[in-house]
Enzyme design. Structure first.
Site, PDB file in Angstrom:
ATOM      1  N   ASP A  71       2.424  -8.070  47.296  1.00  0.00           N
ATOM      2  CA  ASP A  71       3.414  -8.957  47.905  1.00  0.00           C
ATOM      3  C   ASP A  71       3.594 -10.143  46.981  1.00  0.00           C
ATOM      4  O   ASP A  71       2.618 -10.717  46.497  1.00  0.00           O
ATOM      5  CB  ASP A  71       2.970  -9.427  49.291  1.00  0.00           C
ATOM      6  CG  ASP A  71       4.143  -9.969  50.115  1.00  0.00           C
ATOM      7  OD1 ASP A  71       4.867 -10.850  49.599  1.00  0.00           O
ATOM      8  OD2 ASP A  71       4.320  -9.519  51.255  1.00  0.00           O
ATOM      9  N   ASN A  79       5.100 -18.437  59.214  1.00  0.00           N
ATOM     10  CA  ASN A  79       4.483 -17.111  59.291  1.00  0.00           C
ATOM     11  C   ASN A  79       3.320 -17.065  60.283  1.00  0.00           C
ATOM     12  O   ASN A  79       2.920 -15.988  60.732  1.00  0.00           O
ATOM     13  CB  ASN A  79       3.944 -16.672  57.919  1.00  0.00           C
ATOM     14  CG  ASN A  79       4.992 -16.641  56.829  1.00  0.00           C
ATOM     15  OD1 ASN A  79       4.716 -16.950  55.685  1.00  0.00           O
ATOM     16  ND2 ASN A  79       6.223 -16.274  57.188  1.00  0.00           N
ATOM     17  N   ASN A  81       2.717 -17.727  63.351  1.00  0.00           N
ATOM     18  CA  ASN A  81       2.780 -17.337  64.760  1.00  0.00           C
ATOM     19  C   ASN A  81       2.660 -15.838  64.961  1.00  0.00           C
ATOM     20  O   ASN A  81       2.459 -15.383  66.083  1.00  0.00           O
ATOM     21  CB  ASN A  81       4.073 -17.856  65.398  1.00  0.00           C
ATOM     22  CG  ASN A  81       5.294 -17.067  64.971  1.00  0.00           C
ATOM     23  OD1 ASN A  81       5.363 -16.598  63.833  1.00  0.00           O
ATOM     24  ND2 ASN A  81       6.262 -16.940  65.862  1.00  0.00           N
ATOM     25  N   LYS A  95       0.118 -14.218  49.920  1.00  0.00           N
ATOM     26  CA  LYS A  95      -0.041 -13.399  51.118  1.00  0.00           C
ATOM     27  C   LYS A  95      -0.987 -12.220  50.884  1.00  0.00           C
ATOM     28  O   LYS A  95      -1.868 -11.942  51.707  1.00  0.00           O
ATOM     29  CB  LYS A  95       1.320 -12.877  51.595  1.00  0.00           C
ATOM     30  CG  LYS A  95       2.155 -13.880  52.344  1.00  0.00           C
ATOM     31  CD  LYS A  95       3.391 -13.224  52.950  1.00  0.00           C
ATOM     32  CE  LYS A  95       4.179 -14.226  53.800  1.00  0.00           C
ATOM     33  NZ  LYS A  95       5.362 -13.610  54.438  1.00  0.00           N
ATOM     34  N   ASP A 140      11.108  -6.619  53.480  1.00  0.00           N
ATOM     35  CA  ASP A 140      12.110  -7.387  54.213  1.00  0.00           C
ATOM     36  C   ASP A 140      13.447  -7.479  53.490  1.00  0.00           C
ATOM     37  O   ASP A 140      14.254  -8.335  53.803  1.00  0.00           O
ATOM     38  CB  ASP A 140      11.597  -8.795  54.506  1.00  0.00           C
ATOM     39  CG  ASP A 140      11.343  -9.604  53.233  1.00  0.00           C
ATOM     40  OD1 ASP A 140      11.546  -9.053  52.124  1.00  0.00           O
ATOM     41  OD2 ASP A 140      10.949 -10.779  53.339  1.00  0.00           O
ATOM     42  N   CYS A 196      38.797 -17.032  48.269  1.00  0.00           N
ATOM     43  CA  CYS A 196      39.801 -18.040  48.583  1.00  0.00           C
ATOM     44  C   CYS A 196      39.620 -18.594  49.991  1.00  0.00           C
ATOM     45  O   CYS A 196      39.895 -19.778  50.246  1.00  0.00           O
ATOM     46  CB  CYS A 196      41.204 -17.459  48.405  1.00  0.00           C
ATOM     47  SG  CYS A 196      41.519 -15.978  49.385  1.00  0.00           S
ATOM     48  N   CYS A 463      18.784  11.394  45.573  1.00  0.00           N
ATOM     49  CA  CYS A 463      17.806  12.485  45.558  1.00  0.00           C
ATOM     50  C   CYS A 463      18.414  13.875  45.420  1.00  0.00           C
ATOM     51  O   CYS A 463      17.676  14.869  45.426  1.00  0.00           O
ATOM     52  CB  CYS A 463      16.921  12.425  46.805  1.00  0.00           C
ATOM     53  SG  CYS A 463      17.773  12.815  48.353  1.00  0.00           S
TER      54      CYS A 463
END
Length: 629
Positions: A71, A79, A81, A95, A140, A196, A463
């Site tokens: 990470d 973070n 909580n 982290k 994320d 614009c 793939c």
């Protein structure tokens, strides 16, 4: 009750759950095989945030003993909580490293290797991925997820993808040749607005918020000319004196369209980020300039600069308090309050920029100065354009495209990931399911809906056996640099692409090799005789990924569009699909988390493994509101 007691004792004693349970039934060959497979498995966990903390905890308690964790982020106060491996004293630290230390405190026998680094680093190439039995994602953002998907496809390593969005969640197993990959189903494009509209004629709060974020980047971040916040001061298409002055000037050699637009960044640096000058330019002078563009306001309500009598009167009526909802974070600042916050945050950001190692800042909703800057600038612009101002709380939600991150959802999804991982390491990947966590129970009173894994999309541009896409473009209007940055990297997720023209000669158009294609970046595609049907071979050696771009020449794109990317030939003449209207989410005092596009599937095309497909997941949020927490 006895089972719960064993579980609690195993946690308190630092032993794994499998060790505790298997000791009660050593005659079971399945359990012995499971324990052995788990102990010998080598895992790679990507992400140590909301899902990552739950995932790491579950893995070590189950009995996995060889885990690598990566990470790039550091721990923020917001973070704490839900990312329970972190404490107040850890704020500002890595982290991944703190997560490792926290787990080792109660499982000292586990081998955890932590990397405080970016997953895009070339050190984590295909050979690195090949050493693992399973890769588990807890990311994320789409770019990182796309990259990990391709690395696992190239390394032929199973990937367990996961995501949450409020009360919704999803777990998907991906294996080359067996299931669809993360990119088999095209994702909706990022929601964007014409330049614009952002610069000249905002009509919604989000337009002003996007403008404020662009302003942040122009002043402190990676400067992008396409995101310049000043009005089109050199746009000859605009009528009245402003447009005429641009037409009267001689064309600037080398500038796009012969028009040289002024750089907001350059001007700000020349003024040494003088707050008074910036405020006057952005919220007074630029608005007076817009007012001189008469055609813009024939059918629109004209803006009111902040030095106008109307705005002065409105601000004096409000006083310094603004509109107060009772919660400080949901208070709507007065114009004077916005101005004061703009000045103070500007000073703070200038200091941060001066102390930055690379002289640039990255906008972060959890950085107080950055959030205050965007909130105040956006509100000042809303006032000018007669748009109701928003609280800092509301702007934070809109600026990050976010919904509440719920710890319980993260815990459930991480647990499902571990169960799928156990199937894989025991050689039962064919038994894996795609699991969806829904808000309301299905007819069988289930919140977790297991579904059969889909086969790979034969038209997938990642793939499939022969990946290819169609690029609708005017070759005389796109440079090689735009093709590389906007299409290959921005749209298709490549990291370091090489481009070769399939003309029978193998003409290299762009490569990282020094001196080979120097000077080609600024040349237009037409200069390389790229015509209708031309084929461009694009290779990313880091991802071991290649595809062919087929050129479809067109000059009839919508206004402001440089190109259109088509990943399925059948879409060439198809009408664009209309997305459902964005659902409104209830306001919440919970900590918020960034939500990116289409990370939690709707499940509409899936068939439930338990009920024959009668129940589908209700789509409460627009596709581009969902991602991993």
């Amino acid at each position: 009750m006895e089972s719960n007691a064993n579980t609690n004792n195993s946690i308190n004693n630092g032993s794994s759950l499998l060790t505790a349970t298997s000791s009660t039934n050593t005659n079971s060959p399945f359990q012995q095989n499971l324990v052995s497979s788990i102990k010998n498995a080598k895992l790679f966990v990507v992400g140590a945030g909301g899902i990552g903390c739950e995932l790491l905890k579950n893995l070590v308690l189950v009995g996995f003993q060889d885990i690598h964790l990566i990470d790039l982020d550091t721990i923020d106060v917001s973070n704490l909580n839900r990312q329970f491996l972190f404490r107040k004293e850890h704020v500002g630290k890595s982290k991944s490293q703190v997560a490792r230390e926290s787990v080792l405190a109660y499982r000292k026998d586990v081998n955890i290797q932590a990397y405080h680094d970016s997953i895009f680093n070339s050190a984590y190439g295909v050979q690195f991925f090949k050493q693992f039995d399973v890769v588990l994602n807890a990311l994320d953002n789409r770019a990182a997820r796309t990259h990990v998907n391709r690395m696992c496809l190239a390394a032929k390593v199973p990937l367990i993808e996961a995501g949450t969005a409020g009360y919704l969640g999803q777990v998907q197993v991906i294996k080359r040749g067996l299931t669809e990959c993360y990119e088999c189903q095209p994702k909706p494009p990022q929601k964007s607005f014409p330049g614009c509209t952002i610069r000249n004629t905002p009509s919604e709060p989000i337009h002003c918020i996007v403008w404020a974020k662009h302003l942040f980047n122009q002043l402190f971040g990676e400067e992008d000319p396409d995101q310049d916040v000043s009005p089109d001061t050199e746009d000859p298409e605009l009528a009245a004196d402003a447009g005429k002055s641009a037409l009267d000037k001689e064309a600037v050699q080398g500038a796009t369209g012969g028009i040289q637009r002024a750089s907001t960044r350059q001007w700000a640096e020349e003024t040494k980020y003088d707050a008074d000058k910036l405020f006057t330019k952005l919220f007074i002078n630029d608005i007076h300039y817009l007012l001189s563009m008469e055609n813009l306001w024939k059918n629109r309500r004209a803006p009111q600069p902040l030095d106008s009598d109307v705005n002065k009167l409105a601000d004096s009526a409000e006083g310094d308090g603004g509109v107060d909802s009772g919660l400080s974070s949901q208070k709507v600042w007065s114009v004077e309050g916005c101005k004061q916050t703009f000045y103070s945050s500007l000073a703070d950001l200038r200091l941060l920029k001066e102390n930055s190692t690379d002289d640039t800042l990255v906008w972060d909703k959890d950085e107080p100065a950055a959030m205050d800057f965007v909130a105040s600038a956006a509100n000042l612009r809303m006032q000018i354009f007669h748009i109701q101002r928003k609280s800092r709380f509301d702007i934070k939600s809109m600026a990050g495209n976010i919904i509440p991150a719920i710890a319980t959802t993260n815990a459930i999804i991480a647990a499902v990931q571990v169960m799928e991982c156990m199937k894989i390491v025991c050689g039962g990947i064919e038994k894996c399911k795609a699991t969806y966590l829904v808000r309301k129970p299905n007819p069988h009173k289930m919140l977790l809906n297991p579904c059969v894994l889909d086969k790979a999309n034969p038209k997938c541009y990642v793939c499939s056996d022969k990946p290819e896409v169609i690029l609708q473009v005017d070759p005389s209007s796109m440079t090689l640099q735009s093709l590389s940055e906007k299409v290959l990297k921005g749209e298709l997720g490549m990291q370091s692409p090489d481009i070769e023209l399939d003309d029978g000669k193998g003409t290299i158009l762009l490569t990282d090799e020094e001196g080979v294609t120097e000077g080609n970046e600024t040349k237009y595609l037409s200069e390389f005789n790229i015509l209708e049907g031309s084929r461009l071979k694009c290779d990313d050696f880091l991802q071991e990924y290649n595809l062919v771009i087929i050129i479809n020449v067109t000059t009839s794109l919508e206004e402001g569009e440089l190109y259109k990317l088509i990943v399925d030939r059948s879409q060439l003449n198809a009408q664009p699909e209309k997305l459902p209207k964005e659902a409104k989410t209830e306001d919440s005092d919970d900590e918020m988390e960034v939500i990116e596009q289409n990370m939690v599937a709707t499940g509409d095309r899936k068939r439930s493994a338990s009920n024959g497909g009668d129940e589908t997941i209700s789509k409460k949020l627009k596709a581009d509101d969902l991602t991993v927490s």
